[in-house]
Design an enzyme around this catalytic site. Structure first.
Site, PDB file in Angstrom:
ATOM      1  N   CYS A 221       3.583   3.816   6.358  1.00  0.00           N
ATOM      2  CA  CYS A 221       3.785   3.405   7.751  1.00  0.00           C
ATOM      3  C   CYS A 221       5.101   3.979   8.289  1.00  0.00           C
ATOM      4  O   CYS A 221       5.251   5.185   8.330  1.00  0.00           O
ATOM      5  CB  CYS A 221       3.690   1.884   7.878  1.00  0.00           C
ATOM      6  SG  CYS A 221       3.397   1.339   9.567  1.00  0.00           S
TER       7      CYS A 221
ATOM      8  N   HIS B 117      -2.060   1.439   5.767  1.00  0.00           N
ATOM      9  CA  HIS B 117      -1.495   0.613   4.693  1.00  0.00           C
ATOM     10  C   HIS B 117      -2.440   0.581   3.492  1.00  0.00           C
ATOM     11  O   HIS B 117      -3.366  -0.222   3.481  1.00  0.00           O
ATOM     12  CB  HIS B 117      -1.252  -0.806   5.205  1.00  0.00           C
ATOM     13  CG  HIS B 117      -0.151  -0.873   6.209  1.00  0.00           C
ATOM     14  ND1 HIS B 117       1.146  -1.142   5.862  1.00  0.00           N
ATOM     15  CD2 HIS B 117      -0.142  -0.659   7.539  1.00  0.00           C
ATOM     16  CE1 HIS B 117       1.912  -1.098   6.938  1.00  0.00           C
ATOM     17  NE2 HIS B 117       1.144  -0.813   7.962  1.00  0.00           N
TER      18      HIS B 117
ATOM     19  N   GLU C  69      -1.935  -0.686   0.752  1.00  0.00           N
ATOM     20  CA  GLU C  69      -1.779  -2.004   0.116  1.00  0.00           C
ATOM     21  C   GLU C  69      -2.638  -3.075   0.770  1.00  0.00           C
ATOM     22  O   GLU C  69      -2.809  -4.156   0.221  1.00  0.00           O
ATOM     23  CB  GLU C  69      -0.296  -2.411   0.098  1.00  0.00           C
ATOM     24  CG  GLU C  69       0.305  -2.921   1.416  1.00  0.00           C
ATOM     25  CD  GLU C  69       0.741  -1.842   2.400  1.00  0.00           C
ATOM     26  OE1 GLU C  69       0.366  -0.664   2.207  1.00  0.00           O
ATOM     27  OE2 GLU C  69       1.445  -2.178   3.360  1.00  0.00           O
TER      28      GLU C  69
END
Lengths: 208, 252
Positions: free
Chosen positions: A85, A190, A192
């Site tokens: 990001c 993202h 994650e």
């Protein structure tokens, strides 16, 4: 092997920590720190980033010696680094969020606001979008083209050299959502938070 | 192309899910962590926890739930209910929430939204607006689960929270909540037209058509539902396949 997630007070990094620990499953050591010595001695670095470009750069600069350490790690020593990001956005020379702010200058280019076409596209760009793979990337091993990734951002990285672009996503225009140049990797989305396919990208990075 | 999100919401009271799922595979129907995991494995685009615990003393309970869920679910996690201070937000984010939703505290003082989004970034600040229709094309903001009138116009308030840095609006129709008669599409339409941030539709889903209406007629970027999923009437996958068959783009 040591993978270090740089904790420079750039906002919420809990999800990054959780996902890397999940993938590493104790086989790889995941360190979360802003300690320069530990960062220097690690094998790989993850540079997360939330909030504005300016606030992330300011936080990075607040930690004495961090910027130089990252420069040496990524540019001089060419060790693997993944920016996520705003962590990716900071690779640029300059960002325009809040105020014109100098970036790390690793990949020449700028970070500007996504053109919302007079309100036609809502900002932030929040949610799941498909990535279109533009070139082979080591972190995309076993990742299918048009996989869905989770995005939350209003600004986009526009690199001068288009050959660094490894994937784009369609929102208002073709937005750069992943870059790779030698040892430097970055994702605007993202991993994650992108479910199994995102964890696979993290796994690919850890296994580099 | 950006996909429309489907978000199951779990109401949590004193650490237990209220209106729990009736899935056979569940070991403990009241365990929020296990339920969140089922939703995430089932294709939920995000998970939402709403802490409806009445007292302040139990903040630690929801934080513990968030901490455990965040280690199991790798999709975005939004947590709301009783978020009143910057410290509340910090605690939730450190525990692993990706976004927090602010309701009453935003109505009381909209500058709290500004302060929070400046500190944590707009991407993690959701403002939850509970609105009730008061006359033709007029909706009022309510707080405390629809008990308290505020006199504030919902459309004006939505514009205000956007200006103050909210990243998203979670819009619940108090008239429709719990009725299974569908979202208040008029309300959604006017708010999605008047703001430029994503709006999550909430309150009233009873059938899969209602998701379609919320997205296509109401202009919502995401649709939230609780009981339709909790009671196992529909799985998330079925909702997505239905929308896909009607040419609404979703993550399959």
């Amino acid at each position: 092997m040591n993978v270090t997630i740089v904790d420079y007070q750039s906002g919420n990094i809990s999800s990054v920590i959780n996902s890397f620990k999940e993938v590493a499953k104790g086989k790889v050591n995941i360190e979360v720190t802003s300690d320069i010595k530990k960062i220097k001695s690690s094998d790989k670095i993850v540079l997360p980033g939330q909030g504005s470009f300016k606030s992330c750069v300011d936080s990075l600069n607040k930690i004495n010696g961090l910027k130089d350490t990252l420069n040496k790690f990524a540019i001089t020593d060419k060790k693997p680094l993944l920016g996520i990001c705003v962590g990716l956005q900071m690779f640029a020379d300059v960002g325009y969020e809040e105020a014109e702010t100098k970036g790390l200058g690793w990949i020449s280019g700028k970070v500007s606001k996504i053109n919302n076409q007079s309100g036609k596209f809502k900002l932030p760009h929040i949610g799941w979008n498909e990535i279109e793979i533009q070139k082979e990337s080591k972190i995309f091993k076993d990742i299918k083209n048009k996989s869905h990734m989770y995005f939350v951002h209003s600004y986009e990285f526009i690199p001068n050299d288009k050959s660094v672009i490894s994937a784009t996503t369609d929102y208002s225009s073709k937005i750069v959502c992943s870059v790779e140049r030698d040892n430097l990797f970055g994702t605007q989305f993202h991993p994650e938070k992108s479910d199994k396919v995102g964890l696979k990208i993290i796994d690919n990075f850890i296994k580099l | 192309m950006l996909k429309n999100r489907i978000i199951p919401c779990l109401d949590v009271k004193n650490g237990r899910v209220v209106k729990g799922i009736n899935f056979v595979e569940l070991k403990d129907a009241g365990d929020p962590v296990e339920q969140a995991k089922i939703y995430s494995d089932g294709g939920a685009d995000e998970i939402c926890f709403l802490d409806i615990t009445a007292s302040n003393e139990n903040r630690e309970t929801i934080i513990d739930i968030v901490r455990k869920t965040a280690k199991e679910c790798f999709v975005p996690l939004t947590v709301g209910g009783g978020v009143r201070t910057i410290q509340n937000i910090t605690d939730l984010l450190l525990a692993g929430a990706d976004k927090v939703s602010i309701n009453t505290a935003a109505v009381k003082d909209v500058s709290f939204v500004k302060e929070a989004s400046k500190k944590f970034g707009s991407q993690c600040i959701v403002v939850a607006i509970d609105a009730k229709k008061i006359s033709d094309n007029k909706w009022e903001v309510f707080t405390h689960g629809g008990r308290n009138k505020t006199g504030i116009d919902a459309v004006e308030f939505a514009k205000q929270v956007e200006t103050n840095g909210a990243g998203e609006i979670l819009l619940t129709s108090m008239d429709r909540d719990g009725t299974k008669s569908g979202y208040d599409v008029e309300l959604l339409k006017v708010i999605t037209d008047k703001t430029n941030i994503p709006v999550i539709a909430s309150g009233g889903v009873g059938t899969l058509d209602h998701f379609y209406d919320g997205i296509v007629k109401g202009g919502a970027s995401a649709v939230l539902a609780a009981s339709i999923f909790h009671y196992g009437e529909y799985k998330i996958k079925e909702a997505k396949e239905y929308l896909n068959s009607k040419n609404v783009s979703v993550r399959l």
